[in-house]
Write a protein that holds these residues in place. Structure first.
Motif, PDB file in Angstrom:
ATOM      1  N   GLU A  58       0.815  -1.215   0.000  1.00 21.70           N
ATOM      2  CA  GLU A  58       0.000   0.000   0.000  1.00 21.70           C
ATOM      3  C   GLU A  58       0.852   1.271   0.000  1.00 21.70           C
ATOM      4  N   THR A  59       1.801   1.352   0.932  1.00 26.08           N
ATOM      5  CA  THR A  59       2.505   2.622   1.133  1.00 26.08           C
ATOM      6  C   THR A  59       3.834   2.734   0.394  1.00 26.08           C
ATOM      7  N   ASN A  60       4.471   1.616   0.078  1.00 27.23           N
ATOM      8  CA  ASN A  60       5.782   1.673  -0.571  1.00 27.23           C
ATOM      9  C   ASN A  60       5.944   0.513  -1.556  1.00 27.23           C
TER      10      ASN A  60
END
Length: 1044
Positions: A739-741
Motif C-alpha cells: 500500500e505505502t511503498n
C-alpha cells in the motif's frame, strides 16, 4: 605388554578429548560410541602404543576430568573466558574468571610452553640431594641450547655430578621422544636402564649429538631418575635444544627477554582534569540533525557482573544476563540483545586500550603545541585522528592523590608523531625532558550509532527486512526484464545475470536479496551492474551504496563512474580522512570543496539532486561535526545510570554507577598499566572505529522522509557486525509495502560468510552472536536463504560460481572445504596469469604452483609483547623472496615486481620481523627498487585483495598454545575462515611455510597438508606426523607430575 600409569593414561585421555573437540564431537556422551571413536579413529592416527579405552576413562575419572554414570560419560567443561587479556599473568592468589590458558610463558631461552607448567618445571630442574646437571651450554632455568651448522655433526656433553656427601644411584636416563636430529649416548648404558652409583664428587657424562640438513630448532627433554638410600626416588630434568640458524635469524631474535605483563593493583585515586585546546573546525555542515543520538552507556553493575563471574554474589545478575544472551535473536528482543552485546564489546575494548598506555615518555614543544612520539601509531596501534584526545600526567606525580591529568587534543598526525593541544598551565610549566605517563582513549560514537540503529530497527518496522518470512511476489516490471548490459562479460555468466535480474525486478521484497560471492567470483562486479541497471530502469529510484571500508567504497564509486556521469553520484567522505588519500577520479564527485579546502555536508534539499549516494558504514569522523556535545570517551567520568534508563537493557535491573563526580575532583578507580615497548593486538573493528562514526548515521540524523531511498546496497556485508549494517537501513530504507511503498524497500547484501567476518574482542559477545554478520545470520538461520538439495532459491540468493582469480590447484582445497566443490575456474582470455609459475625451477613438482615448506622452528616472544614470531620461518621466506625478485625472468620464473607479491602472517610480531628482514637486514632485498611496495600484513589486511604470488608464514611450532590462539582469535589454527582467506589471495603461486606437525592437528590444515604431499608440493623438514618439541615437554610434565 605395555603398562600405563594414571598420569600417562590421563595424558592420552586429554589428547582424545581434544580430538573430539577438533572433530566437532565434544558433545558425544555414550560410552560405547566413545569407545568406537577411540579404537577406530583416534588410535589409528599413531603407531605409538596407546592405552585401552577403559584405561584412559579410568584415568580421566580419577583425575576428575569426567563423570561416568552407567553408560553416560560427561566431560567437565572448562570455565569460559568472558573478558580476555592476552597480556595478563594471573597472580597465584588472585580470584579471577580469566582462563589460565591466556597466560604468558617463561623468560626467553626457556622451553616455549604455557605458564601453567612453570612451577612444575621449576621443581623438575632443581638439583636434589647434591645432584646437579651441568653443561657448557647451560642457559639457565634448566635450558641447554647449543648452536649447530646444517650438514656438520655437533656433539656436546651433559654431566651428571654428585656434589653431595652421600652415594646416589642413577637408575635411568631417558630422552623423551627427541627430535630425529638428536641422538644420545652414554658409556655404561644408563639410557637402557642400567643403574650406576654416583659417589660424592663423581661425574657421569652424557653425549648429545645433532646432525641436521636444514635450519631449525631441534629439542628433547632429558629425564634423570635417581634413588637415594633407603629407596628414596627423585627426578631431575633438562631441556636440550640444538639451534641451526643464519645470521639473519640471530639478528631477528628477541630484543629482550619476554616478560609476561601483570597489572598493578587498583587503588582509589582522586583525579583533577585540566582541559586542553581542541583544533579549530573548518567543516561546513548544512546537513540537518533531527534524530537525536543517545549516550547508551553501559551500567557499572554490568561490568561488575562480568568480572565477578557466575559463582559470586552477582549470580542473579549473571543469570539474567545469560538468559538474554542465550535467547534466540528475534524482533521482540532485537534492541535489548544487541545493546547488551555492544556493551560487552565496549567493556573488552576498555581492557584492550590500556595496553597502549605509556610511561616515562617525553614530548617536544612546537610553538603552542606539544609533539608526542607514539610507536605503532602508523599501524593504528593505537589509532589517533584529528580531534581525538588523550590524557597525560607527570610521571613524578603518578602516586599522588589528587592526581592532576592534562587533556590533550590531537591537532595533527604524521606517521608516529602527534601534535597535541594542552592547557596553558601545562605549556607554562613545560621543560625539555619532562617525563609523562600517557593514557589513551577511544571514542564511543561508533557504538552509540549502532545502539541507535538497533533501537530504530524495530521502531521503523524493519522486521520484514531483518526477519523475512516470505516475498510479496511483486515484480517491478510488467513484462520480462531485458537489460542492456553495461558489462558485457556478465552475459556469459549465468549466476551473475540471474542475480542482477532478481535484484532489478525486486522479486525478493520485502526480504533482502543476497549475493553469496566466494573469492574471486566477482560479487562487487555483480553489485555494480545491478546498481547501474536500477539507475537506468527506474528514473525515480534513489540508491544508497555502502561498504565497510574507504577502499571498498571508493571502488564502488570508481566502477559506477565508468557509465554514470559524476553529477548523478555523490561520494560522502568523513572529514578526518585526508583528502590526499582520496583517489583523483573520486574527487570529482565527493564532498571535498577546493575553494574552502574542507569537506562539506550539504543539506537534505541539496542531496535530493543525487540519485546515487555512496558512503562507508564505518569511517573516520568527528562528533562535533554532528553538532553534538562531545561523546563520552573511555577513560573519562560518566554520569550515573539508573535501572531502565537508556544505557540499560530493559528487563535487566543492573543498578547505577558507583563513584565518580564532575571532572573537578571526581573519585575514580584507576589501575595504571605498566607498558612500554611493543603494544598488544587491538582488534581491527575497534581500531578502525577509534574516533570515527558512521557517515550513514549522518543521513539517519538528518531524518530523511520514509521511502527516500528505494534501494540500499551493502558490499562486503560479511565484514560488518549486524548493527553496523543496520545503520545504513534503519531510518533510511522503508520496507516494501503493497500500500505505502510498493516500488521501494529493496535491500541488497553482498559478501561471503566463509571468509573473515567482523573482528571483535569480547569472547562473550562473539560467543553469543555479535561476530555474526547480518548476511551470515540470514544464511544460517533463515529458511529463505538455506541451501536445499536443489541449491539456493534464486528468488532470494545467488551463489556465484566462476572463479576468475586463482589457479585450479590453489583453489581446490578451499573449494572442497568451504564451497561444496561448486566453484569453477575461469580461464583468462588474455595473459595467462594463473599458469605463470607452473615451470618455476623452485617448485618441488612442475605444474603444481604450490609449495609447502616444512620448518621445525620455535615460538618466540620478546619484551612485553604477547605476539609470537618464528625466525626459522622468516629465513625460508627471505630465501623464496630473493629467488622471485632476483630472477629477472631467469630459471622459468617470470619477472615479478614487489607489488605483485604479498606476505601474510597471523601474528603482528611476525609481520614486524618480516618487514625488518626485508627493509633493514637483508642487503640484497633492501636495495631492490620498489621494495616498499611489497605488502606484509595480517590476513585481515589482505581480505578483498589479491596478488600474483602469496607467501604465508604460519608461525606456530607449539600446539600447546592452540587454546591461547582460540581464546584471542589469533593464528590460523582453530580459525578455518582465516585459512580460506589466506590461501585464496594467490593468483598463480602459493608458498606456505610452517610446522607440519602442529598444523596437522587442525582438520582443515591437515587436509591441505595431505593434498600438498600427495601432489608433490611438500619440501623442507621431513614430516612424519610427529608431535612437536614443545608438545613433548608439556606431555612429559603431565605424565611425570605425580613423581616430582
Amino acid at each position: 605388554m605395555s603398562r600405563f600409569s594414571v598420569a600417562e593414561a590421563s595424558l592420552w585421555g586429554d589428547q582424545f578429548v581434544q580430538f573430539l573437540r577438533d572433530t566437532g564431537r565434544e558433545q558425544t556422551s555414550l560410552r560405547e560410541t566413545l569407545r568406537t571413536i577411540y579404537n577406530q579413529e583416534f588410535r589409528r592416527r599413531t603407531d605409538t602404543k596407546t592405552p585401552k579405552f577403559s584405561c584412559i576413562l579410568y584415568a580421566l575419572k580419577t583425575t576428575q576430568q569426567v563423570q561416568v554414570r552407567g553408560e553416560v560419560v560427561k566431560f567437565k567443561v572448562k570455565r569460559r573466558v568472558v573478558v580476555a587479556d592476552q597480556y595478563r599473568r594471573p597472580r597465584t592468589n588472585a580470584q579471577t574468571s580469566m582462563s589460565t590458558s591466556a597466560s604468558g610463558q617463561q623468560l626467553s631461552f626457556t622451553p616455549q610452553m604455557p605458564q601453567i607448567y612453570a612451577k612444575q618445571w621449576a621443581e623438575l630442574i632443581r638439583g636434589k640431594h647434591g645432584i646437579e646437571i651441568i653443561s657448557d651450554y647451560d642457559q639457565g632455568n634448566g635450558n641447554i641450547r647449543f648452536p649447530v651448522v646444517p650438514g656438520e655433526p655437533q656433539t656436546v656433553t651433559v654431566l651428571v655430578q654428585n656434589c653431595g656427601a652421600e652415594v646416589v644411584t642413577l637408575q635411568r636416563f631417558q630422552p623423551r621422544q627427541q627430535s630425529q636430529e638428536l641422538s644420545f649416548t652414554d658409556e655404561q648404558g644408563a639410557m637402557q636402564g642400567q643403574s650406576l652409583l654416583l659417589h660424592p664428587g663423581g661425574m657421569y657424562p652424557i653425549q648429545v649429538r645433532c646432525l641436521t640438513t636444514c635450519n631449525g630448532h631441534f629439542s628433547a627433554v632429558l629425564f634423570f631418575e635417581f634413588t637415594k638410600e633407603p629407596d628414596d626416588p627423585f627426578s631431575i630434568s633438562r631441556y636440550v635444544a640444538a639451534i641451526a640458524e643464519s645470521q639473519l635469524a640471530k639478528d631477528l631474535g628477541p630484543s629482550a627477554p619476554f616478560q609476561p605483563y601483570e597489572a598493578s593493583l587498583q587503588r582509589l585515586v582522586t583525579v583533577i582534569t585540566e582541559d586542553g585546546i581542541p583544533p579549530a573546525s573548518s567543516v561546513k555542515n548544512e546537513l540537518e540533525r533531527e534524530v537525536p543520538l543517545g549516550t547508551y552507556q553501559y551500567p557499572k553493575s554490568l561490568k561488575d557482573t562480568i568480572l565477578l563471574g557466575p559463582n559470586t554474589s552477582a549470580s542473579s545478575s549473571w543469570a539474567a544476563m545469560c538468559s538474554l544472551l542465550e535467547a534466540p535473536l528475534q524482533a521482540e528482543n532485537y534492541h535489548q540483545k544487541f545493546q547488551l552485546l555492544l556493551h560487552l564489546e565496549e567493556i573488552q575494548m576498555e581492557v584492550d586500550i590500556r595496553r597502549y598506555d605509556m610511561q616515562d615518555v617525553t614530548m617536544v614543544q612546537d610553538r603552542a603545541l606539544l609533539v608526542l612520539n607514539v610507536p605503532g601509531m602508523a599501524e593504528n596501534r593505537p589509532s589517533l585522528l584529528r580531534g581525538d584526545h588523550l590524557f597525560a600526567h607527570l610521571s613524578s606525580e603518578r602516586d599522588r592523590s589528587p592526581l592532576v591529568r592534562y587533556k590533550g587534543y590531537v591537532h595533527s598526525v604524521e606517521l608516529e608523531k602527534v601534535r597535541l593541544g594542552f592547557s596553558s598551565k601545562l605549556q607554562k610549566m613545560f621543560v625539555n625532558n619532562l617525563k609523562f605517563d600517557v593514557t589513551f582513549t577511544f571514542s564511543r560514537l561508533p557504538l552509540q550509532v549502532q545502539h541507535r540503529a538497533a533501537v530504530l530497527a524495530m521502531r521503523r518496522g524493519l522486521s520484514s527486512l531483518l526477519f523475512p518470512s516470505a516475498s510479496c511476489h511483486k515484480s517491478l516490471f510488467p513484462g520480462p526484464f531485458q537489460p542492456r548490459w553495461f558489462n558485457h562479460k556478465l552475459e556469459t555468466n549465468e549466476e551473475q545475470c540471474r542475480a542482477v535480474t532478481h535484484i532489478v525486478t525486486g522479486m525478493s521484497r520485502p526480504a533482502p536479496y543476497l549475493i553469496f560471492g566466494p573469492p574471486g567470483t566477482g560479487k562487487t562486479v555483480t553489485m555494480v551492474e545491478a546498481i547501474k541497471q536500477v539507475w537506468t530502469c527506474f528514473k525515480d529510484a534513489r540508491i544508497l551504496a555502502c561498504a565497510p571500508s574507504n577502499s571498498a567504497t571508493d571502488l564502488l564509486c570508481q566502477c559506477l563512474m565508468k557509465d554514470i556521469a559524476p553529477q548523478n553520484i555523490y561520494r560522502l567522505i568523513a572529514s578526518s580522512r585526508s583528502y590526499r588519500e582520496v583517489p583523483a577520479d573520486v574527487m570529482n564527485c565527493c564532498n571535498w570543496d577546493d575553494e574552502q579546502s574542507s569537506y562539506v555536508y550539504p543539506s537534505k534539499e541539496h542531496l535530493r539532486h543525487y540519485r546515487i549516494i555512496i558512503t562507508t558504514l564505518v569511517t573516520a569522523g568527528r562528533s562535533e561535526e554532528l553538532g553534538l556535545s562531545p561523546a563520552p570517551v573511555a577513560g573519562e567520568p560518566r554520569a550515573a545510570l539508573q535501572p531502565g534508563c537508556e544505557g540499560s537493557p530493559s528487563g535487566i535491573q543492573w543498578g547505577g554507577v558507583g563513584g565518580g563526580q564532575a571532572a573537578g575532583g571526581e573519585s575514580l578507580l584507576c589501575g595504571r598499566m605498566r607498558m612500554k615497548g611493543s603494544r598488544g593486538r587491538m582488534a581491527r573493528w575497534g581500531r578502525m572505529q577509534t574516533a570515527s562514526f558512521h557517515l550513514s548515521s549522518r543521513l539517519v540524523s538528518a531524518n530523511f522522509p520514509p521511502g527516500f531511498f528505494s534501494h540500499v546496497f551493502i558490499d562486503e556485508c560479511g565484514h560488518a557486525v549486524e548493527p553496523e549494517s543496520v545503520v545504513a537501513v534503519a531510518g533510511l530504507l522503508a520496507p516494501m509495502d503493497q500500500e505505502t511503498n510498493p516500488n521501494g524497500g529493496q535491500l541488497v547484501l553482498a559478501g561471503d560468510p566463509k571468509q573473515l567476518g567482523p573482528v571483535l574482542t569480547s569472547p562473550l559477545a562473539i560467543q553469543h552472536g555479535l561476530g555474526t554478520s547480518l548476511l551470515e545470520r540470514l544464511m544460517l538461520h533463515n529458511p529463505l536463504y538455506k541451501k536445499s538439495s536443489g541449491g539456493y532459491d534464486p528468488q532470494f540468493i545467488t551463489k556465484l560460481l566462476w572463479n576468475y582469480r586463482s589457479h585450479e590447484a590453489i583453489l581446490r582445497i578451499p573449494n572442497e572445504l568451504f564451497y561444496d566443490n561448486e566453484l569453477k575456474v575461469c580461464k583468462s582470455n588474455g595473459l595467462d596469469i594463473q599458469n605463470l609459475y607452473c615451470t618455476w625451477e623452485e617448485l618441488p613438482k612442475k605444474g603444481f604452483p604450490i609449495i609447502f615448506h616444512g620448518v621445525c622452528g620455535e615460538d618466540q616472544r620478546e619484551a612485553k609483547s604477547p605476539s609470537f614470531f618464528n625466525t626459522a620461518e622468516i629465513e625460508v621466506l627471505v630465501h623464496y623472496l630473493k629467488k622471485l625478485l632476483q630472477s629477472q625472468g631467469k630459471g622459468s620464473c617470470p619477472t615479478v615486481s614487489p607489488k605483485e607479491i604479498g606476505i601474510i602472517s597471523p601474528y603482528r610480531k611476525q609481520v614486524e620481523k618480516i618487514r625488518k628482514a626485508i627493509t633493514s637486514l637483508d642487503p640484497d632485498l633492501q636495495k631492490l627498487p620498489d621494495i616498499s611496495q611489497l605488502k606484509v600484513g595480517s590476513v585481515e589486511e589482505f581480505q578483498g585483495q589479491e596478488r600474483h604470488v602469496i607467501l604465508i608464514s604460519t608461525v606456530r611450532s607449539c600446539s600447546t598454545y592452540l587454546q591461547f590462539d582460540q581464546t584471542f582469535r589469533l593464528g590460523f589454527l582453530k580459525n578455518p575462515k582465516r585459512l580460506n582467506v589466506a590461501i585464496t589471495r594467490a593468483k598463480a603461486l602459493l608458498i606456505v611455510v610452517g610446522n607440519p606437525a602442529v598444523l596437522s592437528k587442525d582438520h582443515h590444515w591437515h587436509r591441505f597438508l595431505r593434498y600438498c604431499k600427495e601432489e608433490g608440493g611438500y619440501t623442507g623438514y621431513p614430516y612424519e606426523d610427529e608431535s612437536t618439541a614443545e608438545d613433548r615437554i608439556a606431555d612429559d610434565l603431565h605424565m611425570l607430575q605425580l613423581n616430582v
